[in-house]
Design a protein around this motif. Structure first.
Motif, PDB file in Angstrom:
ATOM      1  N   THR A  97      40.342   1.670   5.684  1.00  0.00           N
ATOM      2  CA  THR A  97      39.786   1.460   7.019  1.00  0.00           C
ATOM      3  C   THR A  97      40.809   1.819   8.088  1.00  0.00           C
ATOM      4  O   THR A  97      40.473   2.401   9.128  1.00  0.00           O
ATOM      5  CB  THR A  97      39.341   0.002   7.187  1.00  0.00           C
ATOM      6  OG1 THR A  97      38.447  -0.346   6.124  1.00  0.00           O
ATOM      7  CG2 THR A  97      38.649  -0.207   8.529  1.00  0.00           C
ATOM      8  N   ARG A  98      42.064   1.509   7.819  1.00  0.00           N
ATOM      9  CA  ARG A  98      43.123   1.861   8.767  1.00  0.00           C
ATOM     10  C   ARG A  98      43.188   3.377   8.978  1.00  0.00           C
ATOM     11  O   ARG A  98      43.426   3.845  10.098  1.00  0.00           O
ATOM     12  CB  ARG A  98      44.463   1.344   8.251  1.00  0.00           C
ATOM     13  CG  ARG A  98      45.623   1.608   9.212  1.00  0.00           C
ATOM     14  CD  ARG A  98      46.959   1.375   8.548  1.00  0.00           C
ATOM     15  NE  ARG A  98      48.050   1.711   9.465  1.00  0.00           N
ATOM     16  CZ  ARG A  98      49.303   1.899   9.073  1.00  0.00           C
ATOM     17  NH1 ARG A  98      49.627   1.784   7.787  1.00  0.00           N
ATOM     18  NH2 ARG A  98      50.238   2.210   9.961  1.00  0.00           N
ATOM     19  N   GLU A  99      42.984   4.138   7.931  1.00  0.00           N
ATOM     20  CA  GLU A  99      43.010   5.607   8.060  1.00  0.00           C
ATOM     21  C   GLU A  99      41.994   6.075   9.105  1.00  0.00           C
ATOM     22  O   GLU A  99      42.294   6.918   9.948  1.00  0.00           O
ATOM     23  CB  GLU A  99      42.695   6.255   6.712  1.00  0.00           C
ATOM     24  CG  GLU A  99      43.780   6.078   5.659  1.00  0.00           C
ATOM     25  CD  GLU A  99      43.309   6.522   4.281  1.00  0.00           C
ATOM     26  OE1 GLU A  99      42.397   7.382   4.216  1.00  0.00           O
ATOM     27  OE2 GLU A  99      43.825   6.006   3.278  1.00  0.00           O
ATOM     28  N   VAL A 100      40.793   5.517   9.031  1.00  0.00           N
ATOM     29  CA  VAL A 100      39.727   5.932   9.948  1.00  0.00           C
ATOM     30  C   VAL A 100      40.073   5.558  11.389  1.00  0.00           C
ATOM     31  O   VAL A 100      39.977   6.381  12.309  1.00  0.00           O
ATOM     32  CB  VAL A 100      38.390   5.282   9.538  1.00  0.00           C
ATOM     33  CG1 VAL A 100      37.300   5.624  10.548  1.00  0.00           C
ATOM     34  CG2 VAL A 100      37.988   5.743   8.136  1.00  0.00           C
ATOM     35  N   LEU A 101      40.520   4.306  11.580  1.00  0.00           N
ATOM     36  CA  LEU A 101      40.767   3.824  12.936  1.00  0.00           C
ATOM     37  C   LEU A 101      41.986   4.488  13.572  1.00  0.00           C
ATOM     38  O   LEU A 101      41.949   4.892  14.741  1.00  0.00           O
ATOM     39  CB  LEU A 101      40.950   2.306  12.910  1.00  0.00           C
ATOM     40  CG  LEU A 101      39.732   1.483  12.479  1.00  0.00           C
ATOM     41  CD1 LEU A 101      40.083   0.003  12.434  1.00  0.00           C
ATOM     42  CD2 LEU A 101      38.564   1.715  13.420  1.00  0.00           C
ATOM     43  N   GLU A 102      43.065   4.622  12.815  1.00  0.00           N
ATOM     44  CA  GLU A 102      44.266   5.213  13.410  1.00  0.00           C
ATOM     45  C   GLU A 102      44.112   6.721  13.584  1.00  0.00           C
ATOM     46  O   GLU A 102      44.752   7.309  14.462  1.00  0.00           O
ATOM     47  CB  GLU A 102      45.507   4.875  12.583  1.00  0.00           C
ATOM     48  CG  GLU A 102      45.904   3.421  12.686  1.00  0.00           C
ATOM     49  CD  GLU A 102      47.404   3.205  12.614  1.00  0.00           C
ATOM     50  OE1 GLU A 102      48.180   4.110  12.996  1.00  0.00           O
ATOM     51  OE2 GLU A 102      47.798   2.117  12.157  1.00  0.00           O
ATOM     52  N   ALA A 103      43.268   7.349  12.790  1.00  0.00           N
ATOM     53  CA  ALA A 103      42.969   8.765  13.029  1.00  0.00           C
ATOM     54  C   ALA A 103      42.289   8.919  14.385  1.00  0.00           C
ATOM     55  O   ALA A 103      42.593   9.845  15.157  1.00  0.00           O
ATOM     56  CB  ALA A 103      42.080   9.313  11.915  1.00  0.00           C
ATOM     57  N   ALA A 104      41.378   8.001  14.694  1.00  0.00           N
ATOM     58  CA  ALA A 104      40.705   8.044  15.992  1.00  0.00           C
ATOM     59  C   ALA A 104      41.684   7.770  17.130  1.00  0.00           C
ATOM     60  O   ALA A 104      41.605   8.381  18.201  1.00  0.00           O
ATOM     61  CB  ALA A 104      39.564   7.035  16.021  1.00  0.00           C
ATOM     62  N   LEU A 105      42.637   6.862  16.909  1.00  0.00           N
ATOM     63  CA  LEU A 105      43.657   6.606  17.922  1.00  0.00           C
ATOM     64  C   LEU A 105      44.524   7.841  18.160  1.00  0.00           C
ATOM     65  O   LEU A 105      44.865   8.164  19.304  1.00  0.00           O
ATOM     66  CB  LEU A 105      44.551   5.437  17.490  1.00  0.00           C
ATOM     67  CG  LEU A 105      43.985   4.029  17.663  1.00  0.00           C
ATOM     68  CD1 LEU A 105      44.908   3.001  17.018  1.00  0.00           C
ATOM     69  CD2 LEU A 105      43.781   3.692  19.135  1.00  0.00           C
ATOM     70  N   ALA A 106      44.875   8.548  17.091  1.00  0.00           N
ATOM     71  CA  ALA A 106      45.684   9.759  17.246  1.00  0.00           C
ATOM     72  C   ALA A 106      44.941  10.820  18.038  1.00  0.00           C
ATOM     73  O   ALA A 106      45.527  11.512  18.885  1.00  0.00           O
ATOM     74  CB  ALA A 106      46.085  10.293  15.866  1.00  0.00           C
ATOM     75  N   ALA A 107      43.651  10.958  17.770  1.00  0.00           N
ATOM     76  CA  ALA A 107      42.837  11.924  18.519  1.00  0.00           C
ATOM     77  C   ALA A 107      42.816  11.574  19.999  1.00  0.00           C
ATOM     78  O   ALA A 107      42.932  12.447  20.870  1.00  0.00           O
ATOM     79  CB  ALA A 107      41.421  11.963  17.954  1.00  0.00           C
ATOM     80  N   SER A 108      42.679  10.285  20.300  1.00  0.00           N
ATOM     81  CA  SER A 108      42.685   9.855  21.689  1.00  0.00           C
ATOM     82  C   SER A 108      44.042  10.096  22.329  1.00  0.00           C
ATOM     83  O   SER A 108      44.136  10.521  23.488  1.00  0.00           O
ATOM     84  CB  SER A 108      42.310   8.368  21.776  1.00  0.00           C
ATOM     85  OG  SER A 108      42.246   7.940  23.113  1.00  0.00           O
ATOM     86  N   ALA A 109      45.114   9.854  21.580  1.00  0.00           N
ATOM     87  CA  ALA A 109      46.461  10.078  22.109  1.00  0.00           C
ATOM     88  C   ALA A 109      46.692  11.546  22.435  1.00  0.00           C
ATOM     89  O   ALA A 109      47.409  11.881  23.380  1.00  0.00           O
ATOM     90  CB  ALA A 109      47.506   9.595  21.110  1.00  0.00           C
ATOM     91  N   ALA A 110      46.082  12.431  21.665  1.00  0.00           N
ATOM     92  CA  ALA A 110      46.261  13.869  21.910  1.00  0.00           C
ATOM     93  C   ALA A 110      45.688  14.294  23.258  1.00  0.00           C
ATOM     94  O   ALA A 110      46.105  15.314  23.818  1.00  0.00           O
ATOM     95  CB  ALA A 110      45.611  14.674  20.788  1.00  0.00           C
ATOM     96  N   THR A 111      44.754  13.532  23.774  1.00  0.00           N
ATOM     97  CA  THR A 111      44.161  13.881  25.070  1.00  0.00           C
ATOM     98  C   THR A 111      44.735  13.061  26.221  1.00  0.00           C
ATOM     99  O   THR A 111      44.544  13.412  27.383  1.00  0.00           O
ATOM    100  CB  THR A 111      42.625  13.669  25.034  1.00  0.00           C
ATOM    101  OG1 THR A 111      42.350  12.274  24.842  1.00  0.00           O
ATOM    102  CG2 THR A 111      42.006  14.477  23.904  1.00  0.00           C
ATOM    103  N   ARG A 112      45.472  11.970  25.902  1.00  0.00           N
ATOM    104  CA  ARG A 112      45.900  11.055  26.966  1.00  0.00           C
ATOM    105  C   ARG A 112      47.412  10.823  27.043  1.00  0.00           C
ATOM    106  O   ARG A 112      47.888  10.246  28.027  1.00  0.00           O
ATOM    107  CB  ARG A 112      45.195   9.702  26.787  1.00  0.00           C
ATOM    108  CG  ARG A 112      43.685   9.805  26.880  1.00  0.00           C
ATOM    109  CD  ARG A 112      43.016   8.457  26.633  1.00  0.00           C
ATOM    110  NE  ARG A 112      41.573   8.547  26.771  1.00  0.00           N
ATOM    111  CZ  ARG A 112      40.724   7.534  26.581  1.00  0.00           C
ATOM    112  NH1 ARG A 112      41.188   6.356  26.234  1.00  0.00           N
ATOM    113  NH2 ARG A 112      39.421   7.715  26.735  1.00  0.00           N
ATOM    114  N   ALA A 113      48.165  11.216  26.040  1.00  0.00           N
ATOM    115  CA  ALA A 113      49.602  10.938  26.036  1.00  0.00           C
ATOM    116  C   ALA A 113      50.309  11.658  27.176  1.00  0.00           C
ATOM    117  O   ALA A 113      50.017  12.815  27.475  1.00  0.00           O
ATOM    118  CB  ALA A 113      50.211  11.351  24.706  1.00  0.00           C
ATOM    119  N   THR A 114      51.251  10.977  27.793  1.00  0.00           N
ATOM    120  CA  THR A 114      52.064  11.599  28.834  1.00  0.00           C
ATOM    121  C   THR A 114      53.235  12.334  28.192  1.00  0.00           C
ATOM    122  O   THR A 114      53.555  12.120  27.015  1.00  0.00           O
ATOM    123  CB  THR A 114      52.609  10.538  29.797  1.00  0.00           C
ATOM    124  OG1 THR A 114      53.524   9.683  29.075  1.00  0.00           O
ATOM    125  CG2 THR A 114      51.486   9.697  30.384  1.00  0.00           C
TER     126      THR A 114
END
Length: 227
Positions: A97-114
């Motif tokens: 389950t962690r794989e699914v959730l943290e993959a989504a977090l990484a995708a979000s970080a790719a669009t929002r990270a400074t």
């Protein structure tokens, strides 16, 4: 009444002061559990915890009730509580389950990270390489936790972050970490660098894939370890 007399010393601030003391004790005990201070399936005694946390038994019971509700401990009738212990099947489900959730977090970080956040992730990865020596494992695990926290912060997605917290995977890793390995596998650092590269190039699909590959590799390593 005896129950009314059992209050924390110096609780002159009323309800607000008591609530703050309870919250502080909750945060302190939660941090101890996540750090691995207590072994899995260990009994938590009221006498030890009230002394350590500096709170009354009533406050401690409120803290333990909340931690039990959130899954950090298991309640025992009339005997305080025990730290969580996970079966192999439970551990693997949590890591999947962690794989699914943290993959989504990484995708979000790719669009929002400074740029500053990406630079901080890069520094963390560089320091991970320095830990690829005998005796460097504990520092590596601290940096590993920092990197995943940096991705999470850069993602700016409160709902996903809350779901990740509910998994309690740090407790799983504390229970099943390979104590015989003197330092982490080299591929682990490269996998972190791959996640970083996809975030730095603003590629959410690739970031999700890289993070899922990284966590999947860690889960498979655990399965091999357990035989």
């Amino acid at each position: 009444m005896a129950a009314a007399a059992e209050t924390d010393a110096g609780n002159e601030g009323g309800a607000d002061s008591g609530a703050n003391r309870t919250l502080h004790a909750y945060n302190e005990l939660r941090a101890l559990l996540l750090s691995g201070h207590y072994e899995p399936d260990s009994r938590l005694t009221e006498s030890e915890l009230t002394t350590r946390l500096g709170v009354s038994r009533g406050t401690l019971r409120s803290v333990l009730a909340r931690l039990a509700q959130e899954g950090y401990v298991t309640a025992e009738a009339h005997r305080s509580a025990r730290t969580r212990s996970f079966s192999v099947a439970e551990a693997l489900e949590i890591l999947e389950t962690r794989e699914v959730l943290e993959a989504a977090l990484a995708a979000s970080a790719a669009t929002r990270a400074t740029d500053a956040e990406i630079a901080a992730m890069k520094e963390t990865c560089e320091r991970m390489w320095e830990c690829q020596v005998p005796g460097g494992r504990d520092e590596y695990w601290r940096l590993n936790h920092r990197f995943h926290g940096q991705v999470r912060e850069a993602a700016r997605h409160a709902t996903l972050a809350r779901f990740v917290d509910s998994l309690l995977y740090p407790l799983v890793m504390q229970q099943y970490r390979n104590v015989d390995r003197s330092h982490p596998r080299t591929d682990s650092v490269r996998e972190h660098e791959a996640v970083l590269a996809t975030i730095a190039t603003r590629n959410p699909e690739a970031a999700a894939s890289a993070m899922r590959h990284h966590l999947s590799a860690a889960r498979h390593a655990l399965q091999i370890q357990l035989g």
